[in-house]
Design an enzyme around this catalytic site. Structure first.
Site, PDB file in Angstrom:
ATOM      1  N   GLU A   1      49.489  80.949  69.345  1.00 56.48           N
ATOM      2  CA  GLU A   1      50.631  80.040  69.835  1.00 56.48           C
ATOM      3  C   GLU A   1      51.792  80.813  70.445  1.00 56.48           C
ATOM      4  O   GLU A   1      52.259  82.055  69.843  1.00 56.48           O
ATOM      5  CB  GLU A   1      50.980  79.280  68.444  1.00 56.48           C
ATOM      6  CG  GLU A   1      49.949  78.633  67.761  1.00 56.48           C
ATOM      7  CD  GLU A   1      50.292  78.389  66.030  1.00 56.48           C
ATOM      8  OE1 GLU A   1      51.601  78.023  66.014  1.00 56.48           O
ATOM      9  OE2 GLU A   1      49.321  78.431  65.303  1.00 56.48           O
TER      10      GLU A   1
ATOM     11  N   HIS B   1      51.470  75.159  70.512  1.00 53.93           N
ATOM     12  CA  HIS B   1      50.558  75.594  69.161  1.00 53.93           C
ATOM     13  C   HIS B   1      49.034  75.388  69.750  1.00 53.93           C
ATOM     14  O   HIS B   1      48.284  74.878  69.044  1.00 53.93           O
ATOM     15  CB  HIS B   1      51.025  74.630  68.086  1.00 53.93           C
ATOM     16  CG  HIS B   1      50.543  74.877  66.897  1.00 53.93           C
ATOM     17  ND1 HIS B   1      49.303  74.922  66.463  1.00 53.93           N
ATOM     18  CD2 HIS B   1      51.124  74.971  65.607  1.00 53.93           C
ATOM     19  CE1 HIS B   1      49.116  75.170  65.164  1.00 53.93           C
ATOM     20  NE2 HIS B   1      50.193  75.268  64.817  1.00 53.93           N
TER      21      HIS B   1
HETATM   22  O1  TA6 Z   1      51.058  77.667  63.356  1.00 56.23           O
HETATM   23  C1  TA6 Z   1      50.648  77.837  61.963  1.00 56.23           C
HETATM   24  C2  TA6 Z   1      50.997  76.763  61.111  1.00 56.23           C
HETATM   25  O2  TA6 Z   1      52.531  76.681  61.002  1.00 56.23           O
HETATM   26  C3  TA6 Z   1      50.361  76.654  59.803  1.00 56.23           C
HETATM   27  O3  TA6 Z   1      51.204  77.023  58.704  1.00 56.23           O
HETATM   28  C4  TA6 Z   1      49.801  75.473  59.530  1.00 56.23           C
HETATM   29  O4  TA6 Z   1      50.764  74.361  58.806  1.00 56.23           O
HETATM   30  C5  TA6 Z   1      49.599  74.941  60.981  1.00 56.23           C
HETATM   31  O5  TA6 Z   1      50.883  75.387  61.604  1.00 56.23           O
HETATM   32  C6  TA6 Z   1      49.296  73.347  61.048  1.00 56.23           C
HETATM   33  O6  TA6 Z   1      50.530  72.553  60.717  1.00 56.23           O
HETATM   34  P1  TA6 Z   1      50.256  71.045  60.855  1.00 56.23           P
HETATM   35  O7  TA6 Z   1      51.596  70.507  60.794  1.00 56.23           O
HETATM   36  O8  TA6 Z   1      49.855  70.663  62.401  1.00 56.23           O
HETATM   37  O9  TA6 Z   1      49.186  70.697  60.039  1.00 56.23           O
END
Ligand code: TA6
Length: 298
Positions: free
Chosen positions: A272, A168
């Site tokens: 990601e 990510h």
């Molecule tokens: O990858 C995008 C995502 O799924 C967003 O929806 C947002 O929630 C981000 O990840 C960050 O997630 P986190 O659980 O690290 O706050």
């Protein structure tokens, strides 16, 4: 808690284990071509800086560095589910392993001077209580002119399991409002900011003009982040990944994130490398799957 013994991953003047922010154990790498840092909490690559270049990865100034808590920025390692876990509102977002204490297994310098570090984490009673399967993960990070990351998932149980995964990655940009992302033209995606509707990306480069949270599916392409503000392109290649997420929280979501500065959103974009939703991976007992993300400056 007994001091965790770590194998000697010390390479004089090149790699060492020290105490990072919050006192968390961290591997510091100073390779000829680039510097990097990897926290054992989540096997979290928190920094990648090619010599003479500005940091490639974004790290929030508000991030926690607390055992068992996610780090906001760098490369969170996501497994065995992506995002909120369907049907399990009590489960943590983005799986179990980004908040686990990984073990450093080895560090070595390759023939071209790059530094390869291997970390691992396995299922245990606590993970089985949340996700009833046995696994062993290895994360192989190679720091050089490019940042190469391989997430290997081994099914060490007796039955097949289906998992989602992601690297990510948070990239540092000058101002996301002037950035474009190419490589996803024609790909279908779930638009999380529009009721998770399934849409198709047009031919034009992706530009960020508001909260953007798109999960592209059935795409194995390389993405390029064009950042005129820093006069650079960031190339994000991948192998054995069929999903890509593009995310920027913009203004309101940034304010809602406790570990992210209200004014940090212009300085980052996530691209990601994943396998999620219909691209989740079925892995039979005894088998292994290796997803790779390779990041370099163009
Ligand atoms: O990858 C995008 C995502 O799924 C967003 O929806 C947002 O929630 C981000 O990840 C960050 O997630 P986190 O659980 O690290 O706050």
């Amino acid at each position: 808690m007994a001091e965790q013994k770590h194998p000697d991953i010390n390479i004089p003047n090149v790699a060492k284990l020290d105490e990072g922010k919050g006192g968390l154990p961290r591997i510091v790498i100073t390779a000829p071509a680039a510097d990097a840092e990897i926290y054992l909490n989540g096997a979290h690559v928190s920094r990648y800086e090619p010599k003479g270049a500005k940091p490639v990865l974004f790290m929030s100034a508000e991030s926690q560095f607390t055992p068992g808590k996610p780090i906001r920025g760098g490369v969170p390692v996501i497994f065995p589910w992506f995002g909120p876990r369907e049907g399990h509102p009590e489960s943590p977002a983005h799986g179990l392993v980004r908040t686990m204490a990984w073990q450093p297994i080895s560090a070595r310098q390759t023939s071209d001077g790059a530094v390869e570090v291997v970390l691992s984490v396995s299922s245990n009673e606590a993970t089985r209580a949340q996700w009833p399967h046995d696994f062993a993960l290895h994360f192989i990070v190679t720091v050089g002119k490019q940042l190469d990351m391989v997430l290997e998932v081994q099914n060490t149980g007796k039955e097949a399991f289906r998992f989602e995964e992601a690297l990510h990655t948070y990239f540092s940009v000058k101002d996301v409002r002037n950035v474009s992302v190419t490589g996803l033209a024609g790909a279908e995606y779930f638009d999380k900011v529009d009721g998770f509707k399934r849409k198709r990306q047009g031919a034009e480069p992706i530009r960020i003009t508001g909260e953007t949270d798109r999960l592209y599916v059935n795409t194995a392409t390389t993405c390029v982040i064009d950042d005129p503000g820093l006069s650079r392109k960031i190339i994000v290649e991948k192998e054995r990944s069929d999903s890509t997420v593009v995310w920027n929280p913009w203004i309101a979501k940034s304010k809602a994130l406790p570990d992210f500065g209200d004014d940090e959103w212009p300085g980052m974009i996530c691209v990601e490398t994943c396998n999620a939703v219909e691209n989740a991976v079925n892995l039979r007992a005894g088998a292994a799957h290796r997803m790779r993300q390779t990041v370099r400056l163009g």
